[in-house]
Enzyme design. Structure first.
Site, short mmCIF file in Angstrom:
data_model
loop_
_atom_site.label_atom_id
_atom_site.label_comp_id
_atom_site.label_asym_id
_atom_site.label_seq_id
_atom_site.Cartn_x
_atom_site.Cartn_y
_atom_site.Cartn_z
N THR A 63 19.43 -36.43 26.92
CA THR A 63 19.24 -37.87 26.73
C THR A 63 18.06 -38.31 27.58
OG1 THR A 63 20.77 -38.34 28.53
CG2 THR A 63 21.69 -38.31 26.33
N ALA A 67 13.74 -39.91 23.64
CA ALA A 67 14.56 -39.40 22.54
C ALA A 67 15.88 -38.87 23.05
CB ALA A 67 13.80 -38.31 21.80
N ASP A 195 1.13 -31.50 25.56
CA ASP A 195 2.13 -31.76 26.61
C ASP A 195 2.87 -30.45 26.93
OD1 ASP A 195 3.60 -33.19 28.48
OD2 ASP A 195 5.09 -33.87 27.03
N ASN A 200 8.63 -28.00 28.17
CA ASN A 200 8.61 -28.10 26.71
C ASN A 200 8.56 -26.73 26.04
OD1 ASN A 200 9.00 -30.83 26.27
ND2 ASN A 200 6.84 -31.31 26.61
N ASP A 212 8.96 -30.06 21.33
CA ASP A 212 8.42 -31.37 21.69
C ASP A 212 6.95 -31.51 21.30
OD1 ASP A 212 8.59 -33.90 22.67
OD2 ASP A 212 8.78 -33.36 24.78
N1 LIG Z 1 15.57 -27.47 18.52
C1 LIG Z 1 16.21 -27.55 19.70
N2 LIG Z 1 17.23 -26.71 19.98
C2 LIG Z 1 17.86 -26.78 21.18
N3 LIG Z 1 17.55 -27.66 22.14
C3 LIG Z 1 16.55 -28.54 21.91
C4 LIG Z 1 15.83 -28.52 20.68
N4 LIG Z 1 14.89 -29.49 20.73
C5 LIG Z 1 15.02 -30.09 21.92
N5 LIG Z 1 16.00 -29.53 22.64
C6 LIG Z 1 16.45 -29.95 23.99
O1 LIG Z 1 16.31 -31.35 24.09
C7 LIG Z 1 15.43 -31.68 25.18
C8 LIG Z 1 14.56 -32.86 24.79
O2 LIG Z 1 13.77 -32.53 23.67
P1 LIG Z 1 12.23 -32.86 23.62
O3 LIG Z 1 11.52 -32.20 24.75
O4 LIG Z 1 11.76 -32.55 22.23
O5 LIG Z 1 12.28 -34.43 23.78
P2 LIG Z 1 11.45 -35.38 24.77
O6 LIG Z 1 10.47 -36.11 23.93
O7 LIG Z 1 10.96 -34.61 25.94
O8 LIG Z 1 12.48 -36.41 25.21
P3 LIG Z 1 12.31 -37.27 26.53
O9 LIG Z 1 10.83 -37.31 26.86
O10 LIG Z 1 12.86 -38.56 26.13
O11 LIG Z 1 13.11 -36.51 27.54
C9 LIG Z 1 14.65 -30.43 25.46
O12 LIG Z 1 14.27 -30.38 26.81
C10 LIG Z 1 15.63 -29.33 25.11
O13 LIG Z 1 16.49 -29.08 26.19
MG LIG Z 2 10.25 -32.73 26.29
#
Ligand SMILES: Nc1ncnc2c1ncn2[C@@H]1O[C@H](COP(=O)(O)OP(=O)(O)OP(=O)(O)O)[C@@H](O)[C@H]1O
Ligand SMILES: [Mg+2]
Length: 262
Positions: A63, A67, A195, A200, A212
């Site tokens: 969370t 996102a 990024d 990521n 991400d």
């Molecule tokens: N396809 C996936 N399968 C498993 N875990 C995932 C997947 N995509 C994302 N995650 C998990 O969700 C977390 C957040 O995803 P992501 O990095 O895409 O979002 P974000 O844009 O960094 O969100 P925020 O900046 O709000 O934290 C990741 O750090 C990872 O732990």
């Molecule tokens: Mg991220």
């Protein structure tokens, strides 16, 4: 009242109940959940359910500020990851710089919600490019406004950990693979992640997965070269703790001269 509305309303109530149950079951703060699951998003999620793309939510994986990512189960009993972009002001603030200058997207006459939708579309399209370029990353499955459904990386018990939280058996191999992915992104997919860091990249079964990719820009973006340098820098810096030494300039030249892509 049309039957369509009744159906949506029914799903909405069901989903709302599910969300409430989920919140109780995992001790998750319902207020936070409601921030993401505004009524419009709930309706969209209900569509994913009625279209049988997903059956139910499992648990929130993450969370964040921008996102929330959930694990969900499809009607075929397979796991998927669902990324729901927040539509709050906070999340919206710094994304324009990555969309401006990208001919694939149009911000003119777009509401805040509309821009978030473009952002989700950008991540969806970038994931598609990564797939075509053979860069290991979640396979995009479906995109609906601010909701992105993609391949779940992880096993039954838990999602794959981030690189920053992983113990690596063979750090040099992971390092080389990540550099190859940066090169494939640049030379085959035509994008720069922008990024890239140990935050990521997921490590699953000793292999790196790039995630991400929403802020990923096309090479013609005015800052793509600066972003590429920054990505290389972050990775080289991170791997120093494993005693891996590498010359950022040399890596940059190699990648941009396209001499290491097979
Ligand atoms: N396809 C996936 N399968 C498993 N875990 C995932 C997947 N995509 C994302 N995650 C998990 O969700 C977390 C957040 O995803 P992501 O990095 O895409 O979002 P974000 O844009 O960094 O969100 P925020 O900046 O709000 O934290 C990741 O750090 C990872 O732990
Ligand atoms: Mg991220």
């Amino acid at each position: 009242m049309s039957s369509d509305f009744t159906l949506s309303d029914k799903w909405l109530k069901k989903l709302d109940r599910q969300t409430q149950e989920l919140a109780c079951r995992i001790g998750f703060d319902r207020k936070t959940l409601d921030e993401v699951f505004d009524k419009t998003t709930l309706l969209r999620l209900s569509k994913l359910i009625s279209n049988k793309i997903i059956d139910h939510f499992d648990f929130p994986i993450s969370t964040g500020k921008e996102a929330i990512v959930f694990r969900a189960v499809t009607s075929k009993d397979e796991f998927v990851a669902i990324k729901i972009y927040r539509t709050s002001n906070l999340a919206f603030k710094h994304i324009a710089k990555y969309i401006d200058g990208d001919p694939r997207f149009n911000l003119i006459n777009k509401s805040r919600r509309g821009i978030i939708d473009e952002w989700a579309k950008k991540e969806y399209k970038n994931l598609g490019r990564l797939k075509n370029a053979n860069v290991r990353a979640p396979i995009p499955i479906k995109k609906m406004n601010n909701i992105l459904v993609m391949q779940y990386i992880g096993d039954m018990e838990r999602p794959a950990p981030l690189l920053k939280d992983s113990t690596l058996d063979n750090p040099k191999k992971i390092f080389d693979t990540i550099l190859r992915f940066i090169s494939l992104m640049y030379n085959k997919a035509g994008i720069v992640h922008a990024d890239l860091s140990a935050y990521n990249i997921l490590i699953y079964q000793d292999k790196p997965y790039i995630i991400d990719v929403g802020q990923g820009v096309l090479l013609e973006h005015p800052e793509s070269i600066e972003f590429l340098k920054r990505d290389i820098h972050n990775i080289v810096q991170y791997f120093k703790k494993f005693d891996i030494k590498a010359d950022e300039k040399e890596i940059f030249n190699r990648i941009t001269k396209n001499s290491d892509v097979s």
